[in-house]
Design an enzyme around this catalytic site. Structure first.
Site, PDB file in Angstrom:
ATOM      1  N   GLU A   1      -9.775  -1.862   4.838  1.00 16.11           N
ATOM      2  CA  GLU A   1     -10.470  -1.519   6.075  1.00 16.11           C
ATOM      3  C   GLU A   1     -11.699  -2.409   6.255  1.00 16.11           C
ATOM      4  O   GLU A   1     -12.145  -3.049   5.292  1.00 16.11           O
ATOM      5  CB  GLU A   1     -10.891  -0.044   6.017  1.00 16.11           C
ATOM      6  CG  GLU A   1      -9.735   0.941   5.840  1.00 16.11           C
ATOM      7  CD  GLU A   1      -8.923   1.163   7.113  1.00 16.11           C
ATOM      8  OE1 GLU A   1      -8.869   0.269   7.979  1.00 16.11           O
ATOM      9  OE2 GLU A   1      -8.327   2.255   7.234  1.00 16.11           O
TER      10      GLU A   1
ATOM     11  N   ASP B   1       0.813  -1.218   0.000  1.00 12.62           N
ATOM     12  CA  ASP B   1       0.000   0.000   0.000  1.00 12.62           C
ATOM     13  C   ASP B   1       0.847   1.269   0.000  1.00 12.62           C
ATOM     14  O   ASP B   1       2.066   1.220   0.205  1.00 12.62           O
ATOM     15  CB  ASP B   1      -0.983  -0.004   1.189  1.00 12.62           C
ATOM     16  CG  ASP B   1      -0.334  -0.402   2.514  1.00 12.62           C
ATOM     17  OD1 ASP B   1       0.909  -0.381   2.603  1.00 12.62           O
ATOM     18  OD2 ASP B   1      -1.071  -0.728   3.459  1.00 12.62           O
TER      19      ASP B   1
ATOM     20  N   HIS C   1      -7.490  -4.501   9.880  1.00 10.18           N
ATOM     21  CA  HIS C   1      -7.163  -4.345   8.462  1.00 10.18           C
ATOM     22  C   HIS C   1      -5.855  -5.039   8.102  1.00 10.18           C
ATOM     23  O   HIS C   1      -4.979  -5.238   8.941  1.00 10.18           O
ATOM     24  CB  HIS C   1      -7.178  -2.871   8.009  1.00 10.18           C
ATOM     25  CG  HIS C   1      -6.046  -2.012   8.480  1.00 10.18           C
ATOM     26  ND1 HIS C   1      -6.192  -0.652   8.690  1.00 10.18           N
ATOM     27  CD2 HIS C   1      -4.743  -2.272   8.764  1.00 10.18           C
ATOM     28  CE1 HIS C   1      -5.037  -0.135   9.053  1.00 10.18           C
ATOM     29  NE2 HIS C   1      -4.141  -1.095   9.109  1.00 10.18           N
TER      30      HIS C   1
END
Ligand code: GLP
Length: 258
Positions: free
Chosen positions: A143, A67, A138
């Protein structure tokens, strides 16, 4: 799930690093999915030590990060790109051009997400995905509410995630509102998964992850859908699980691997 419990955070980090190092030794051109966050600091610290003292080479490894914050990227001090540069690339022989972090500054973020997925595919898929665990369950920035078959995409960060991560922002206060993240489906495509969880703050959520059925409300429960998941935890993170379930089926690594 294979659960390995280490006495403390540092030894858990070393244990996780050993798994990565063993893969890199066995398959020098392995494709590794990498994570960031505080949990990974001792993991990368040990990989650096293994490189310096024990000849570990990451020269041919390809890495793919989970990410990145939207709006952040190479050169931004609070980006995950720079986290990886300082903690791993600059201290080992991992080549910057072999490191793939989704670019949060790309003009078209959705196209950038597709590009990240395609790069993973071109590398033949991930041999190992390293994961931390958010306090809200998460993985990556998937999420609560994320579909269990989601792919790399842009997401809104949960308010509690922004709060927890706000301390990491030095350039401007407060975490960005959006991020790019591999999806849960992308993560589950990895051939093996290593979830690293340390500290008492994670004890409640780790217990829910270990005992819960796959449920988008706690994204990490999706890991029960995968057949090769190792959980490396320290004792503090396992405390609630031990209290409620005992320690059956758990492997205790009494001293660190060093
Ligand atoms: C962060 C990151 C994740 C990380 C997780 C745990 O928000 N996006 O990739 O694994 O949450 O972070 P930490 O290790 O700092 O607790």
């Amino acid at each position: 799930m294979h659960i390995k419990v280490y006495p403390d955070t540092q030894s858990a980090g070393r244990g996780a690093a050993r798994v990565v190092a063993a893969l890199a030794a066995d398959k020098p051109d392995a494709a590794l999915g990498l994570a960031t966050g505080h949990t990974m600091i001792p993991v990368y610290g040990e990989l650096v030590r293994l490189h310096e003292d024990e000849g570990l080479s990451l020269a041919r490894v390809k890495t793919f990060n989970l990410d990145e914050y939207a709006g952040l990227g190479k050169g931004h001090p609070d980006s995950y790109y720079e986290y990886m540069m300082t903690r791993l690339v600059q201290q080992t022989d991992l080549a910057e051009e072999n490191m793939n972090v989704p670019d949060g500054r790309a003009e078209d973020l959705e196209a950038e997400c597709r590009r990240h997925e395609e790069a993973i595919e071109r590398a033949g898929g991930l041999d190992l995905q390293l994961l931390g665990l958010g306090k809200n369950g998460h993985i990556g920035f998937n999420e609560p509410g994320s579909a269990l078959d989601s792919r790399t995409r842009t997401v809104e960060l949960a308010a509690d995630t922004r709060q927890v991560n706000s301390g990491d922002f030095r350039a401007e206060p407060g975490a960005p509102e959006r991020a790019l993240t591999m999806g849960i489906g992308t993560i589950l495509d990895a051939r093996s998964i290593l979830l690293v969880v340390t500290g008492w703050e994670k004890a409640g959520i780790l217990h829910r992850v270990l005992t819960g059925r796959p449920d988008p409300a706690v994204p990490a429960t999706a890991l029960h859908l995968h057949r090769d998941v190792t959980v490396v935890a320290d004792r503090e993170a396992m405390e609630e699980h031990f209290e409620k379930e005992g320690d059956r089926g758990v492997e205790f690594v009494v001293s660190g691997p060093r």
